[in-house]
Enzyme design. Structure first.
Site, PDB file in Angstrom:
ATOM      1  N   CYS A 135      -7.588 -19.265   6.803  1.00  0.00           N
ATOM      2  CA  CYS A 135      -5.326 -18.492   6.102  1.00  0.00           C
ATOM      3  C   CYS A 135      -4.933 -18.510   4.712  1.00  0.00           C
ATOM      4  CB  CYS A 135      -4.726 -18.537   7.296  1.00  0.00           C
ATOM      5  SG  CYS A 135      -2.827 -17.800   7.631  1.00  0.00           S
ATOM      6  N   HIS A 146      -7.357 -17.066  11.837  1.00  0.00           N
ATOM      7  CA  HIS A 146      -7.360 -17.934  12.318  1.00  0.00           C
ATOM      8  C   HIS A 146      -8.502 -18.530  13.314  1.00  0.00           C
ATOM      9  CE1 HIS A 146      -4.286 -19.890  10.173  1.00  0.00           C
ATOM     10  NE2 HIS A 146      -3.486 -18.781  10.474  1.00  0.00           N
ATOM     11  N   GLU A 205     -10.187 -20.745  15.357  1.00  0.00           N
ATOM     12  CA  GLU A 205      -9.780 -21.669  15.406  1.00  0.00           C
ATOM     13  C   GLU A 205      -9.099 -21.473  16.879  1.00  0.00           C
ATOM     14  OE1 GLU A 205      -6.591 -22.406  12.786  1.00  0.00           O
ATOM     15  OE2 GLU A 205      -8.809 -21.388  12.371  1.00  0.00           O
TER      16      GLU A 205
END
Length: 542
Positions: free
Chosen positions: A380, A514, A516
């Site tokens: 990001c 993102h 994750e």
């Protein structure tokens, strides 16, 4: 019909109700049941989207674009089921819904009150959409006794009488502190916590007792007697080396069996814990270790990067290595040369953030990774800064910056002023509201054939979760690509840059989304698996 487990907490906050709920859900899944997890947060914010990471920790984003509590990340990682906007509710959202209905005249002139209107709205949230699930686990945020939690406790009390008999149980998570001067564990805090819960009409069926050492049988019997629960329903919850040890530990203590017994269920089959045993074996018996530097803004509170920390660990599991994380405040590199700190690490990661503080330090870390050929992963904000660093130091674009930082003639990164939300073109200005105004949720991206990132994914069309208000300016794409920075992923319409990389670098990837948020211990995200694999290679060179 779904059965409901309500999980409350007492004595102190941060005892791990989210992990307890996720672990119990994993145990029920291992027995073949379908489970839904929901989180009820008593704060007045509509969602945590505008809350400081230092106060709330990470904001977890779902596929449908909801900004939710970080516990939903634990729910997803432990169960493999994707959460949605209906799995997290706040007092603010409850009150907003009620006020909107009152303004429409839905209450037909009635005086709107906490009981029944607020509690009815909470109950509606809890019980809606659960037809396909065997169990619904609801975590009540905060601690018993908090004034803001009272409507939620009243709502779950009412559900005990409104739902069929043996369809609701209460699990109370509490703390048994060890007093070193006395040399013993103390039951009194738990007794008072249960007394507080009973005062609002809720009698816990199971006590899940946190402790840093085994609880003697005499103390468990004491809790059973004074808290009015069965002796077998006093479950010790000892501190564990990692959160992934918790499901096995709770199973050995009999939590899942006790929950089923409380519902009058007596299944013949034991849960299949093979995959949890495999994960814990990998964690405790790594075949090597690597060190990565996370150069961030909120490093003072690790909960601000909870999903990132777990995704890095998942990458380590995929490569059978232990990953040591060196947390570095980005402002450090604004005062001193990063070389002495970063030359010892095997990979560098710059995570998402907002604002100018620490940005220059992060770009110095990015420059180090690019020039020293150290594996780099920018997420990001990290991708945006990698583009600005390239514009300044390779393309020699004067005053290259982000419009988030200052007014500049060369905004490499700029505010997204419009985008499609469904079929509606939404616009915002710098003076508009910030809540819910970002690009949120899962969006598609098209990856270049034969690019490094396409090879990692094994496909060219991906869907990833986003949370950002600024984008890399497409007007600078050609100039940056002439300098070797490859825009390897774009939105399907070719307007929004999604991924970047350097073709001549061993591992240098930036992503606007993102990843994750979609990594799980049993299904590590391919980018984190590949990044840690690259750091393993780097460790052989350092």
């Amino acid at each position: 019909m779904a059965r409901y487990v309500f999980i409350t907490g007492g004595v102190v906050s941060s005892l791990g109700k989210g992990i307890a709920a996720a672990a119990l859900a994993a145990l029920l899944q291992a027995r073949g049941y379908s489970v839904r997890l929901r989180k009820l947060d008593p704060y007045l914010n509509v969602d945590p989207g505008t809350m400081s990471p230092y106060q709330h920790g990470e904001v977890f984003v779902t596929d449908d674009g909801a900004e939710t509590d970080l516990d939903l990340g634990h729910y997803e990682r432990f169960t493999g089921r994707s959460a949605n906007s209906q799995d997290n509710i706040t007092t603010g959202r409850i009150y907003r819904n009620i006020i909107e209905r009152e303004r429409r005249g839905d209450y037909l002139g009635a005086t709107v009150q906490v009981i029944p209107h607020v509690t009815d709205e909470i109950k509606r949230f809890i019980t809606t959409g659960n037809e396909e699930f065997d169990f619904v686990l609801c975590e009540i945020g905060g601690t018993v006794g908090d004034i803001e939690a009272m409507p939620f406790l009243e709502a779950i009390r009412q559900l005990h009488n409104e739902l069929p008999r043996q369809n609701v149980i209460y699990v109370h998570l509490t703390l048994m502190p060890y007093i070193s001067s006395a040399g013993e564990l103390k039951t009194k805090p738990t007794q008072h916590s249960v007394k507080e819960l009973q005062s609002v009409g809720i009698a816990p069926d199971i006590l899940l007792v946190r402790a840093d050492r085994p609880i003697p049988e005499t103390e468990r019997s004491k809790l059973s007697l004074f808290c009015n629960v069965r002796p077998t329903a006093v479950i010790q919850a000892l501190d564990m080396p990692t959160i992934y040890d918790v499901p096995i530990a709770y199973h050995k203590e009999g939590l899942d069996s006790e929950v089923l017994s409380a519902f009058g269920m007596h299944p013949a089959h034991k849960p299949n814990m093979d995959r949890w045993e495999d994960i814990t074996h990998r964690i405790h018996h790594p075949e090597g270790e690597v060190t990565i530097a996370v150069v961030g803004k909120y490093t003072g509170l690790k909960d601000a990067y909870k999903s990132l920390t777990e995704a890095i660990a998942h990458g380590g599991l995929a490569n059978k290595v232990k990953v040591n994380i060196e947390w570095i405040d980005a402002e450090l590199f604004e005062r001193e040369d990063p070389t002495s700190t970063l030359r010892k690490v095997h990979g560098i990661l710059v995570p998402g953030a907002f604002g100018v503080r620490g940005a220059e330090g992060k770009m110095r870390a990015i420059q180090f990774a690019r020039e020293r050929r150290v594996p780099f992963f920018g997420i990001c904000f990290g991708m945006q800064l990698a583009c600005i660093e390239a514009a300044r130091n390779i393309a020699q674009i004067e005053n290259a910056s982000s419009s988030e930082f200052c007014e500049t003639k060369n905004p490499i990164v700029g505010l997204m002023t419009e985008w499609l939300k469904g079929d509606v073109l939404e616009k915002r200005t710098k003076c508009g509201n910030f809540g819910g105004t970002m690009r949120l949720g899962a969006f598609a991206a098209e990856l270049k054939e034969n690019s490094h990132i396409a090879q990692i994914y094994g496909m060219t069309r991906i869907y990833e979760r986003h949370r950002h208000r600024y984008e890399v300016n497409i007007d600078y794409k050609d100039k940056l690509e002439q300098c070797g920075l490859v825009f390897s992923g774009m939105s399907p319409d070719g307007v929004l840059p999604e991924t970047i990389e350097y073709a001549d670098h061993p591992w240098f990837i930036g992503v606007q989304y993102h990843p994750e948020l979609k990594s799980r211990p049993f299904d590590p995200h391919p980018l984190f698996s590949s990044f840690i694999e690259a750091t393993v290679e780097q460790s052989r060179l350092v």
